[in-house]
Design a protein around this motif. Structure first.
Motif, PDB file in Angstrom:
ATOM      1  N   GLN A 258      -6.298  12.840  -0.085  1.00 45.44           N
ATOM      2  CA  GLN A 258      -7.216  12.432   0.982  1.00 45.44           C
ATOM      3  C   GLN A 258      -7.321  10.918   1.034  1.00 45.44           C
ATOM      4  OE1 GLN A 258     -10.702  14.620  -0.178  1.00 45.44           O
ATOM      5  NE2 GLN A 258     -10.334  16.159   1.385  1.00 45.44           N
ATOM      6  N   SER A 259      -7.610  10.329  -0.111  1.00 45.93           N
ATOM      7  CA  SER A 259      -7.729   8.875  -0.145  1.00 45.93           C
ATOM      8  C   SER A 259      -7.704   8.404  -1.583  1.00 45.93           C
ATOM      9  CB  SER A 259      -9.025   8.420   0.523  1.00 45.93           C
ATOM     10  OG  SER A 259     -10.138   8.861  -0.229  1.00 45.93           O
ATOM     11  N   TYR A 260      -7.504   7.119  -1.737  1.00 48.57           N
ATOM     12  CA  TYR A 260      -7.635   6.494  -3.045  1.00 48.57           C
ATOM     13  C   TYR A 260      -8.188   5.104  -2.829  1.00 48.57           C
ATOM     14  CZ  TYR A 260      -3.445   3.746  -2.164  1.00 48.57           C
ATOM     15  OH  TYR A 260      -2.544   2.869  -1.623  1.00 48.57           O
ATOM     16  N   GLU A 261      -8.818   4.596  -3.843  1.00 49.40           N
ATOM     17  CA  GLU A 261      -9.415   3.267  -3.768  1.00 49.40           C
ATOM     18  C   GLU A 261      -8.960   2.482  -4.980  1.00 49.40           C
ATOM     19  OE1 GLU A 261     -13.857   1.543  -4.388  1.00 49.40           O
ATOM     20  OE2 GLU A 261     -13.648   3.256  -3.040  1.00 49.40           O
ATOM     21  N   GLU A 262      -8.477   1.289  -4.727  1.00 51.53           N
ATOM     22  CA  GLU A 262      -8.060   0.414  -5.811  1.00 51.53           C
ATOM     23  C   GLU A 262      -9.256  -0.411  -6.236  1.00 51.53           C
ATOM     24  OE1 GLU A 262      -4.338  -2.374  -6.140  1.00 51.53           O
ATOM     25  OE2 GLU A 262      -4.142  -1.047  -4.415  1.00 51.53           O
ATOM     26  N   THR A 263      -9.826  -0.108  -7.393  1.00 52.25           N
ATOM     27  CA  THR A 263     -10.961  -0.894  -7.857  1.00 52.25           C
ATOM     28  C   THR A 263     -10.484  -2.223  -8.441  1.00 52.25           C
ATOM     29  OG1 THR A 263     -10.933   0.385  -9.897  1.00 52.25           O
ATOM     30  CG2 THR A 263     -12.502   1.054  -8.226  1.00 52.25           C
ATOM     31  N   SER A 264      -9.265  -2.251  -8.935  1.00 49.28           N
ATOM     32  CA  SER A 264      -8.571  -3.473  -9.337  1.00 49.28           C
ATOM     33  C   SER A 264      -7.101  -3.111  -9.407  1.00 49.28           C
ATOM     34  CB  SER A 264      -9.079  -3.997 -10.691  1.00 49.28           C
ATOM     35  OG  SER A 264      -8.705  -3.124 -11.729  1.00 49.28           O
ATOM     36  N   PHE A 265      -6.232  -4.061  -9.754  1.00 50.13           N
ATOM     37  CA  PHE A 265      -4.800  -3.767  -9.754  1.00 50.13           C
ATOM     38  C   PHE A 265      -4.455  -2.641 -10.714  1.00 50.13           C
ATOM     39  CE2 PHE A 265      -0.437  -4.307 -11.272  1.00 50.13           C
ATOM     40  CZ  PHE A 265       0.221  -4.163 -10.062  1.00 50.13           C
TER      41      PHE A 265
ATOM     42  N   ILE B 132      -6.205   4.512 -15.059  1.00 47.30           N
ATOM     43  CA  ILE B 132      -6.106   3.148 -15.575  1.00 47.30           C
ATOM     44  C   ILE B 132      -4.679   2.935 -16.048  1.00 47.30           C
ATOM     45  CG2 ILE B 132      -6.907   1.536 -17.349  1.00 47.30           C
ATOM     46  CD1 ILE B 132      -9.570   3.098 -17.340  1.00 47.30           C
ATOM     47  N   ILE B 133      -4.078   1.855 -15.576  1.00 51.72           N
ATOM     48  CA  ILE B 133      -2.710   1.516 -15.966  1.00 51.72           C
ATOM     49  C   ILE B 133      -2.787   0.427 -17.024  1.00 51.72           C
ATOM     50  CG2 ILE B 133      -0.475   0.668 -15.176  1.00 51.72           C
ATOM     51  CD1 ILE B 133      -1.489   1.532 -12.301  1.00 51.72           C
ATOM     52  N   ALA B 134      -2.244   0.727 -18.211  1.00 50.14           N
ATOM     53  CA  ALA B 134      -2.255  -0.226 -19.325  1.00 50.14           C
ATOM     54  C   ALA B 134      -0.829  -0.349 -19.858  1.00 50.14           C
ATOM     55  CB  ALA B 134      -3.195   0.246 -20.421  1.00 50.14           C
ATOM     56  N   ASP B 135      -0.147  -1.416 -19.468  1.00 47.17           N
ATOM     57  CA  ASP B 135       1.253  -1.638 -19.849  1.00 47.17           C
ATOM     58  C   ASP B 135       2.105  -0.441 -19.445  1.00 47.17           C
ATOM     59  OD1 ASP B 135       0.800  -4.202 -20.871  1.00 47.17           O
ATOM     60  OD2 ASP B 135       0.101  -3.364 -22.772  1.00 47.17           O
TER      61      ASP B 135
ATOM     62  N   SER C 208       0.824  -1.206   0.000  1.00 48.81           N
ATOM     63  CA  SER C 208       0.000   0.000   0.000  1.00 48.81           C
ATOM     64  C   SER C 208       0.864   1.263   0.000  1.00 48.81           C
ATOM     65  CB  SER C 208      -0.948   0.007   1.191  1.00 48.81           C
ATOM     66  OG  SER C 208      -0.219   0.011   2.394  1.00 48.81           O
ATOM     67  N   ALA C 209       2.067   1.193   0.582  1.00 51.64           N
ATOM     68  CA  ALA C 209       2.968   2.358   0.575  1.00 51.64           C
ATOM     69  C   ALA C 209       3.413   2.674  -0.842  1.00 51.64           C
ATOM     70  CB  ALA C 209       4.174   2.102   1.470  1.00 51.64           C
ATOM     71  N   ASP C 210       3.741   1.628  -1.637  1.00 51.84           N
ATOM     72  CA  ASP C 210       4.136   1.837  -3.030  1.00 51.84           C
ATOM     73  C   ASP C 210       2.975   2.404  -3.838  1.00 51.84           C
ATOM     74  OD1 ASP C 210       6.698   0.890  -2.644  1.00 51.84           O
ATOM     75  OD2 ASP C 210       6.201  -1.162  -3.224  1.00 51.84           O
ATOM     76  N   ARG C 211       1.795   1.895  -3.614  1.00 52.91           N
ATOM     77  CA  ARG C 211       0.621   2.348  -4.357  1.00 52.91           C
ATOM     78  C   ARG C 211       0.300   3.798  -4.000  1.00 52.91           C
ATOM     79  NH1 ARG C 211      -1.502   0.529  -9.040  1.00 52.91           N
ATOM     80  NH2 ARG C 211      -2.399  -1.428  -8.441  1.00 52.91           N
ATOM     81  N   SER C 212       0.380   4.122  -2.714  1.00 54.11           N
ATOM     82  CA  SER C 212       0.129   5.487  -2.274  1.00 54.11           C
ATOM     83  C   SER C 212       1.144   6.451  -2.886  1.00 54.11           C
ATOM     84  CB  SER C 212       0.184   5.558  -0.752  1.00 54.11           C
ATOM     85  OG  SER C 212      -0.063   6.864  -0.318  1.00 54.11           O
ATOM     86  N   LYS C 213       2.382   6.029  -2.967  1.00 54.72           N
ATOM     87  CA  LYS C 213       3.440   6.840  -3.577  1.00 54.72           C
ATOM     88  C   LYS C 213       3.131   7.087  -5.056  1.00 54.72           C
ATOM     89  CE  LYS C 213       8.390   6.421  -4.381  1.00 54.72           C
ATOM     90  NZ  LYS C 213       9.555   5.593  -4.091  1.00 54.72           N
ATOM     91  N   PHE C 214       2.677   6.059  -5.753  1.00 55.76           N
ATOM     92  CA  PHE C 214       2.327   6.181  -7.165  1.00 55.76           C
ATOM     93  C   PHE C 214       1.156   7.144  -7.357  1.00 55.76           C
ATOM     94  CE2 PHE C 214      -0.549   4.604 -10.546  1.00 55.76           C
ATOM     95  CZ  PHE C 214       0.210   4.985 -11.639  1.00 55.76           C
ATOM     96  N   VAL C 215       0.115   7.011  -6.527  1.00 58.12           N
ATOM     97  CA  VAL C 215      -1.057   7.883  -6.622  1.00 58.12           C
ATOM     98  C   VAL C 215      -0.650   9.331  -6.344  1.00 58.12           C
ATOM     99  CG1 VAL C 215      -3.281   8.436  -5.570  1.00 58.12           C
ATOM    100  CG2 VAL C 215      -2.699   6.071  -6.085  1.00 58.12           C
ATOM    101  N   THR C 216       0.211   9.535  -5.358  1.00 60.09           N
ATOM    102  CA  THR C 216       0.687  10.877  -5.041  1.00 60.09           C
ATOM    103  C   THR C 216       1.450  11.470  -6.222  1.00 60.09           C
ATOM    104  OG1 THR C 216       0.778  10.320  -2.699  1.00 60.09           O
ATOM    105  CG2 THR C 216       2.052  12.234  -3.402  1.00 60.09           C
ATOM    106  N   LYS C 217       2.263  10.648  -6.901  1.00 60.69           N
ATOM    107  CA  LYS C 217       2.980  11.119  -8.094  1.00 60.69           C
ATOM    108  C   LYS C 217       2.001  11.572  -9.171  1.00 60.69           C
ATOM    109  CE  LYS C 217       7.144   8.298  -8.058  1.00 60.69           C
ATOM    110  NZ  LYS C 217       7.849   7.253  -8.799  1.00 60.69           N
ATOM    111  N   LEU C 218       0.963  10.776  -9.410  1.00 60.24           N
ATOM    112  CA  LEU C 218      -0.042  11.159 -10.406  1.00 60.24           C
ATOM    113  C   LEU C 218      -0.687  12.495 -10.051  1.00 60.24           C
ATOM    114  CD1 LEU C 218      -2.131   7.992 -11.332  1.00 60.24           C
ATOM    115  CD2 LEU C 218      -0.695   9.348 -12.836  1.00 60.24           C
TER     116      LEU C 218
END
Length: 153
Positions: free
Chosen positions: A72-79, A117-120, A43-53
Motif C-alpha cells: 500500500q505504502s511505505y515511508e522513509e523515516t531516514s535513509f 532498519i538497514i545496517a551495513d 523512489s523506484a529503487d526504494r519501492s522495489k527494495f520494500v516490495t522484496k522485503l
C-alpha cells in the motif's frame, strides 16, 4: 529471530534478520546473503527494495496458499529506516458464489505493518500482521495500535 502469535485475534509479530549483498555477484553464493540490497537513491529503487522485503516475509504463506501481497505504502523515516504498510490476501479454503453467480475462493485479508532498519549488510525488520477486520474492532484494534505505537521509530 522471533515470532509470536495471538491465537484469539490471529495477530502475529515477527522479527527478522537477513543478510543482504551489495552486488548480484555476491548473491550467487547462497551462503553469503539472502537477497541483493539495491536500495539506490530513487523512489523506484526504494519501492522495489520494500516490495522484496514484503515478498520475502510473505513467501511461505503465498507459496503454499497461493496468496497475493499488495504494497500500500511505505515511508522513509531516514535513509536506513523504513515504515511499511501492506495488505496480504490469503485463501482460507472453500468457495462462495458472487453476485454474478461465479464461484470465488474464500479469502482473508491481513493488514501488515512493518519497520525495517538497514545496517551495513544486515536488514532487521519487525512485522505486525493481523486480519484486517481485527484492526477495526474497538478492543483488539486499539490494542494493536497501542502495540504498534509503542514500537516507536
Amino acid at each position: 529471530l522471533f515470532s509470536a502469535i495471538d491465537l484469539q485475534s490471529g495477530a502475529v509479530i515477527t522479527i527478522n534478520e537477513e543478510r543482504a549483498c551489495k552486488s548480484a555477484a555476491d548473491f550467487a553464493r547462497q551462503d553469503v546473503c539472502d537477497f541483493v540490497l539495491d536500495v539506490g537513491n530513487g523512489s523506484a529503487d526504494r519501492s522495489k527494495f520494500v516490495t522484496k522485503l514484503l515478498i520475502r516475509h510473505d513467501d511461505r504463506d503465498n507459496v503454499s496458499l497461493r496468496g497475493t501481497t499488495e504494497l500500500q505504502s511505505y515511508e522513509e523515516t531516514s535513509f536506513d529506516k523504513l515504515d511499511i504498510f501492506a495488505t496480504t490476501t490469503i485463501p482460507t479454503g472453500g468457495t462462495y458464489r458472487d453476485t454474478m453467480g461465479l464461484d470465488r475462493p474464500n479469502t482473508i485479508s491481513r493488514t501488515v505493518r512493518a519497520k525495517a532498519i538497514i545496517a551495513d549488510d544486515l536488514v532487521y525488520s519487525l512485522w505486525l500482521t493481523a486480519p484486517s477486520d481485527e484492526w477495526r474492532k474497538p478492543v483488539v484494534g486499539t490494542k494493536l495500535l497501542q502495540l504498534w505505537s509503542s514500537i516507536g521509530s
